[in-house]
Write a protein that holds these residues in place. Sequence first.
Motif, PDB file in Angstrom:
ATOM      1  N   LEU A 180      -0.115  -1.284  -4.693  1.00 21.40           N
ATOM      2  CA  LEU A 180       0.760  -1.811  -5.739  1.00 21.40           C
ATOM      3  C   LEU A 180       0.855  -3.329  -5.559  1.00 21.40           C
ATOM      4  O   LEU A 180       1.124  -3.810  -4.460  1.00 21.40           O
ATOM      5  N   GLU A 203      -2.432  -1.057  -8.869  1.00 19.23           N
ATOM      6  CA  GLU A 203      -1.414  -1.070  -9.934  1.00 19.23           C
ATOM      7  C   GLU A 203      -0.682  -2.402  -9.882  1.00 19.23           C
ATOM      8  O   GLU A 203      -0.388  -2.898  -8.800  1.00 19.23           O
ATOM      9  N   GLN A 208       0.001   4.442  -0.961  1.00 17.41           N
ATOM     10  CA  GLN A 208      -0.710   5.646  -0.498  1.00 17.41           C
ATOM     11  C   GLN A 208      -2.073   5.227   0.026  1.00 17.41           C
ATOM     12  O   GLN A 208      -2.482   4.099  -0.164  1.00 17.41           O
ATOM     13  N   GLN A 232       0.876  -1.183   0.000  1.00 21.82           N
ATOM     14  CA  GLN A 232       0.000   0.000   0.000  1.00 21.82           C
ATOM     15  C   GLN A 232       0.907   1.225   0.000  1.00 21.82           C
ATOM     16  O   GLN A 232       1.543   1.545   1.002  1.00 21.82           O
ATOM     17  N   ASP A 235      -4.872   5.643  -1.097  1.00 20.86           N
ATOM     18  CA  ASP A 235      -5.816   5.127  -2.084  1.00 20.86           C
ATOM     19  C   ASP A 235      -5.136   4.257  -3.145  1.00 20.86           C
ATOM     20  O   ASP A 235      -5.724   3.997  -4.186  1.00 20.86           O
ATOM     21  N   THR A 236      -3.900   3.854  -2.916  1.00 15.90           N
ATOM     22  CA  THR A 236      -3.197   3.104  -3.967  1.00 15.90           C
ATOM     23  C   THR A 236      -2.549   1.828  -3.425  1.00 15.90           C
ATOM     24  O   THR A 236      -1.853   1.848  -2.410  1.00 15.90           O
ATOM     25  N   LEU A 278      -9.869   1.642  -3.926  1.00 19.95           N
ATOM     26  CA  LEU A 278      -8.406   1.592  -4.036  1.00 19.95           C
ATOM     27  C   LEU A 278      -7.984   1.488  -5.495  1.00 19.95           C
ATOM     28  O   LEU A 278      -8.525   0.687  -6.252  1.00 19.95           O
ATOM     29  N   ILE A 279      -7.009   2.297  -5.862  1.00 22.64           N
ATOM     30  CA  ILE A 279      -6.437   2.183  -7.204  1.00 22.64           C
ATOM     31  C   ILE A 279      -5.419   1.041  -7.143  1.00 22.64           C
ATOM     32  O   ILE A 279      -4.553   1.029  -6.261  1.00 22.64           O
TER      33      ILE A 279
END
Length: 461
Positions: A405, A437, A400, A398, A402-403, A434-435
């Motif tokens: 990985l 990636e 951020q 995590q 909202d992100t 959550l974005i």
Amino acid sequence: MLETVYNNSPVWLQQVFVTAAGLRLHFQRKGGGYGRYLAEALATEKLTSTLLEELRIQLLRDLVGYCLHAVPFYQDWNSKNHLHPADIKHIRDIRYLPIIDKDAIRANPEFYCASGYLNKRGTFQLHTSGTTGKPLTIFCDVESRRRHYAYWERFLKWYGVGSNSRRATFCGRLIVPQMRNTAPFWRHDPVQNNLLFSSYHICDANIPFYLEKLRRYEPAYLDGYPSAISVIARYILEHDLPPLPSLRVVFTSAETLLPDQRLAMEEAFKVPVADQYGCTEMAIFVSQCPYGSYHLNSDYSLLEVLDSHGEATPAGQLGEAICTVFVNKTMPLVRYRLGDLLTAPEPSSCGCGLHFPIVAQIIGRKDDAIRTPDGRIVGRLDPLFKGLSNIIETQLVQTQNDTLLVRLVPAKNFCEKDEDKLLMALKGRLGGQLIIEIEKMDAIPREPNGKFRAVISHVRG
Ligand SMILES: [Zn+2]
């Protein structure tokens, strides 16, 4: 300094160093008094739940009395609070005492040690791995360490092996210098009957050497990081190789054991995989019985599980581990905030017959749980990878609020469909906020101590 000398020594001299370290550890762990501690530990596991509870209250009362008498932090605290050991009538009475944090202990560790023990001969230091960059020094004495290892041996006995059985370990010690790229990738400790394998040299090119040595050495059990042992297991399965005939059980520790790792080890070795959860602070010991339950060794330490308001979490619900150390006379931490999340223990009705309560879920480090933007803490995410094929390894980071990985090592047949399935599964668990990636890699780096972390968070809750 010593590490440089070791790394530059020939293999035979490294072998001498390993044997000398084995002698020191053997004395520290299994010297005088060990047999008695083991007998005690074996006797308490047979107690009825009522007697076990009585024993725990007695242990707590004795510990509180000892701390108030011998530990500067508690002497100081009690000059204002006037607690008497006899005030401890139930386990819940531990709440009269304050919760202590890592930062306070780190600032002045001696303040939390029994003054009489600190200067005693045979007192030594242990260090937590400090993956957060905040290592902690734990003081201990040989008697306490022997007591601790008696509980470990009790666990081994659940699987028909003991501390004298032949074992092979895969841990974080740099037993073979990293620049070395030819076998042997192991050193033998004849004192502890232990073949120490390097966790840092395991790769397809080297595994045949590992396997050949394991077959000749004939260990009764393997012990170590699941991320290391499971790679060898997968190699056995991929190459359709036979299991190790001498092996009776695999013990895993120090990392979260992921379901696919367990499966690979069970299938490759055809023996049970027994997981355990503990810490350097000797503040908790949860071990898996042959029926698969994670039993809290409640005579080893005392566990409270609290919610964010400091209230006891109902059995089976997730909360923060607050631990009280029963076994370390030198540093008897009481109500120590471990920093890990787990579910509050539930009474045991396990088929194995043990009365030690069951911990349904161990998440591990609180700082490394995934937090969704709406404030949920999401527990173990590993079940989500079940049924997803063509993925060798993943790590969730995590980065951020909202992100998230997802680092991923794809197998050779990995395709877009697999990626879509993974994204769907993650969204199903974490919600759509959550974005996510995805980063494909050849290998996921280990921590400096060789440990694999399945979940990392750079967001502090
Ligand atoms: Zn059980």
